[in-house]
Design an enzyme around this catalytic site. Structure first.
Site, PDB file in Angstrom:
ATOM      1  N   PRO A  20      78.045  65.037 104.338  1.00  0.00           N
ATOM      2  CA  PRO A  20      77.833  63.593 104.452  1.00  0.00           C
ATOM      3  C   PRO A  20      78.693  62.881 105.487  1.00  0.00           C
ATOM      4  CG  PRO A  20      79.066  64.118 102.467  1.00  0.00           C
ATOM      5  CD  PRO A  20      78.735  65.421 103.102  1.00  0.00           C
ATOM      6  N   ASP A  43      71.799  65.373 115.005  1.00  0.00           N
ATOM      7  CA  ASP A  43      71.282  64.044 114.631  1.00  0.00           C
ATOM      8  C   ASP A  43      72.371  62.980 114.684  1.00  0.00           C
ATOM      9  OD1 ASP A  43      68.735  64.852 114.063  1.00  0.00           O
ATOM     10  OD2 ASP A  43      69.114  65.191 111.938  1.00  0.00           O
ATOM     11  N   LYS A  65      67.817  59.468 116.081  1.00  0.00           N
ATOM     12  CA  LYS A  65      67.130  58.212 116.363  1.00  0.00           C
ATOM     13  C   LYS A  65      68.176  57.121 116.509  1.00  0.00           C
ATOM     14  CE  LYS A  65      66.289  57.874 111.470  1.00  0.00           C
ATOM     15  NZ  LYS A  65      65.497  57.551 110.368  1.00  0.00           N
ATOM     16  N   GLY A  96      72.564  65.937 109.000  1.00  0.00           N
ATOM     17  CA  GLY A  96      73.491  65.355 108.033  1.00  0.00           C
ATOM     18  C   GLY A  96      73.207  65.832 106.616  1.00  0.00           C
ATOM     19  N   GLY A  97      74.248  65.916 105.807  1.00  0.00           N
ATOM     20  CA  GLY A  97      74.076  66.281 104.396  1.00  0.00           C
ATOM     21  C   GLY A  97      73.569  67.682 104.214  1.00  0.00           C
ATOM     22  N   ASP A  98      72.602  67.826 103.329  1.00  0.00           N
ATOM     23  CA  ASP A  98      71.929  69.103 103.097  1.00  0.00           C
ATOM     24  C   ASP A  98      70.587  69.039 103.814  1.00  0.00           C
ATOM     25  OD1 ASP A  98      70.648  71.339 102.206  1.00  0.00           O
ATOM     26  OD2 ASP A  98      70.985  70.988 100.083  1.00  0.00           O
ATOM     27  N   ILE A 101      67.347  68.271 101.869  1.00  0.00           N
ATOM     28  CA  ILE A 101      67.115  67.019 101.142  1.00  0.00           C
ATOM     29  C   ILE A 101      66.814  65.911 102.141  1.00  0.00           C
ATOM     30  CG2 ILE A 101      68.150  65.298  99.592  1.00  0.00           C
ATOM     31  CD1 ILE A 101      69.591  67.633  98.229  1.00  0.00           C
ATOM     32  N   THR A 126      75.108  67.412 100.007  1.00  0.00           N
ATOM     33  CA  THR A 126      74.268  66.239 100.173  1.00  0.00           C
ATOM     34  C   THR A 126      75.079  64.957  99.906  1.00  0.00           C
ATOM     35  OG1 THR A 126      72.143  65.270  99.636  1.00  0.00           O
ATOM     36  CG2 THR A 126      73.369  66.219  97.780  1.00  0.00           C
ATOM     37  N   MET A 178      67.982  56.383 102.205  1.00  0.00           N
ATOM     38  CA  MET A 178      67.181  55.530 103.099  1.00  0.00           C
ATOM     39  C   MET A 178      66.611  54.322 102.354  1.00  0.00           C
ATOM     40  SD  MET A 178      65.185  58.491 105.251  1.00  0.00           S
ATOM     41  CE  MET A 178      65.009  59.677 103.939  1.00  0.00           C
TER      42      MET A 178
HETATM   43  N1  SAH Z   1      69.963  65.324 104.361  1.00  0.00           N
HETATM   44  C1  SAH Z   1      70.770  64.177 104.063  1.00  0.00           C
HETATM   45  C2  SAH Z   1      69.939  62.932 103.868  1.00  0.00           C
HETATM   46  C3  SAH Z   1      69.153  62.525 105.102  1.00  0.00           C
HETATM   47  S1  SAH Z   1      68.277  61.036 104.860  1.00  0.00           S
HETATM   48  C4  SAH Z   1      71.647  64.457 102.846  1.00  0.00           C
HETATM   49  O1  SAH Z   1      71.451  65.485 102.190  1.00  0.00           O
HETATM   50  O2  SAH Z   1      72.551  63.662 102.577  1.00  0.00           O
HETATM   51  C5  SAH Z   1      69.404  59.885 105.591  1.00  0.00           C
HETATM   52  C6  SAH Z   1      69.972  58.985 104.532  1.00  0.00           C
HETATM   53  O3  SAH Z   1      71.046  59.640 103.860  1.00  0.00           O
HETATM   54  C7  SAH Z   1      70.606  57.711 105.059  1.00  0.00           C
HETATM   55  O4  SAH Z   1      69.627  56.723 105.316  1.00  0.00           O
HETATM   56  C8  SAH Z   1      71.477  57.329 103.901  1.00  0.00           C
HETATM   57  O5  SAH Z   1      70.740  56.780 102.837  1.00  0.00           O
HETATM   58  C9  SAH Z   1      71.995  58.689 103.462  1.00  0.00           C
HETATM   59  N2  SAH Z   1      73.297  59.012 104.068  1.00  0.00           N
HETATM   60  C10 SAH Z   1      73.574  60.028 104.890  1.00  0.00           C
HETATM   61  N3  SAH Z   1      74.899  60.037 105.195  1.00  0.00           N
HETATM   62  C11 SAH Z   1      75.444  58.990 104.538  1.00  0.00           C
HETATM   63  C12 SAH Z   1      76.756  58.468 104.430  1.00  0.00           C
HETATM   64  N4  SAH Z   1      77.807  59.032 105.045  1.00  0.00           N
HETATM   65  N5  SAH Z   1      76.949  57.370 103.662  1.00  0.00           N
HETATM   66  C13 SAH Z   1      75.930  56.791 102.999  1.00  0.00           C
HETATM   67  N6  SAH Z   1      74.667  57.247 103.061  1.00  0.00           N
HETATM   68  C14 SAH Z   1      74.422  58.333 103.808  1.00  0.00           C
END
Ligand code: SAH
Length: 263
Positions: A20, A43, A65, A96-98, A101, A126, A178
């Protein structure tokens, strides 16, 4: 090198989760893969400190984007990944994240496999897990929430309100990715579904980073809280009684620290 690579003599594409934001939340497997990458496609939500673990002088390609406009369409990204696999041994697509997801990893995975290119998904932490540990609350708790729902406020063709129709928030932790731009619709659907206007909700911007901001409220107040505090993307919504748990823990922590400072 696995069988597919041996047969085709092409490189391998790794679809890697960056976590994250906090670089310490990168998995060891992701770190090892980034360190051997020959080219990285990344990204917006990947922090510069994470990009910094890659070897110097490799190609770093931005495919995110900006300003709400996709600088690179998904088809273009798929084509770039295939081209890169023909040219380089280790190709990393960093998300970002997983990646599994709300990360569109399925589209990339199936395109690559259909093109005969070997690829592997490397899990990331995530945002939901990152934010829970960062703020100090569990996603499940026997007294507050026995179910977790990961929802998206956005779908391929715009705002996603379908997931919130008839949704009963009781006994659940609901994490909305999102969801910031769809907050009005989310709140109205949840109220129409019969949820109390007192239902707890938190919004967290820049979770796990040192710029993290958290605001709590309820279905009645959250829209004005977001406006007044100019909450910006990336932000995640947490809905349910677990937000009450978080607030109670914050009060306890504050009480203890004021006792300690008064000693
Ligand atoms: N694959 C990612 C999610 C991608 S969708 C995951 O597993 O976390 C992108 C959304 O993730 C953003 O619009 C927001 O809602 C959330 N997000 C990602 N990084 C974030 C962060 N550091 N703080 C808050 N929301 C975050």
């Amino acid at each position: 090198m696995d069988t597919l690579n041996k047969r085709t003599n092409k490189g391998k594409v790794y679809l890697v989760g960056a976590g994250p934001g906090d670089p310490d939340l990168l998995t060891v497997k992701a770190l090892k893969t980034l360190r051997k990458a020959d080219i990285v496609f990344y990204d917006d939500l990947v922090s510069p400190r994470i990009l910094g673990v890659c070897r110097k002088k490799i190609q770093m390609v931005y495919v995110g984007k900006r300003l709400g406009i996709h600088s690179c369409l998904q088809d273009e990204i798929n084509t770039k990944l295939i081209q890169a696999a023909n040219e380089y041994k280790t190709v990393v697509r960093l998300k970002g994240g997983d990646p599994s997801i709300f990360g569109r990893v399925g589209e990339e995975y199936s395109t690559l496999i259909s093109a005969g290119i070997s690829c592997e998904i490397i899990a990331g932490i995530t945002t939901a897990s990152g934010v829970a540990s960062s703020l100090g609350f569990p996603l499940t708790h026997r007294d507050y929430a026995r179910e977790i729902l990961f929802l998206s406020g956005h779908k391929k063709d715009g705002v996603n309100s379908d997931s919130f129709k008839n949704l009963n928030c009781v006994g659940k932790t609901i994490i909305v990715y999102m969801g910031l731009n769809s907050i009005d619709l989310i709140v109205s659907e949840l109220l129409v579904a019969g949820n109390s206007s007192e239902t707890h909700i938190a919004v967290i911007q820049n979770a796990t980073l040192n710029t993290e901001r958290v605001f709590t409220g309820n279905l009645d107040s959250i829209q004005s809280i977001i406006l007044e505090n100019q909450v910006k993307s990336p932000a995640i919504l947490v809905i349910g009684e677990i937000v009450r748990f978080y607030r109670e823990m914050e009060i306890l922590k504050n009480d203890y620290s004021s006792i300690l400072t008064s000693l």
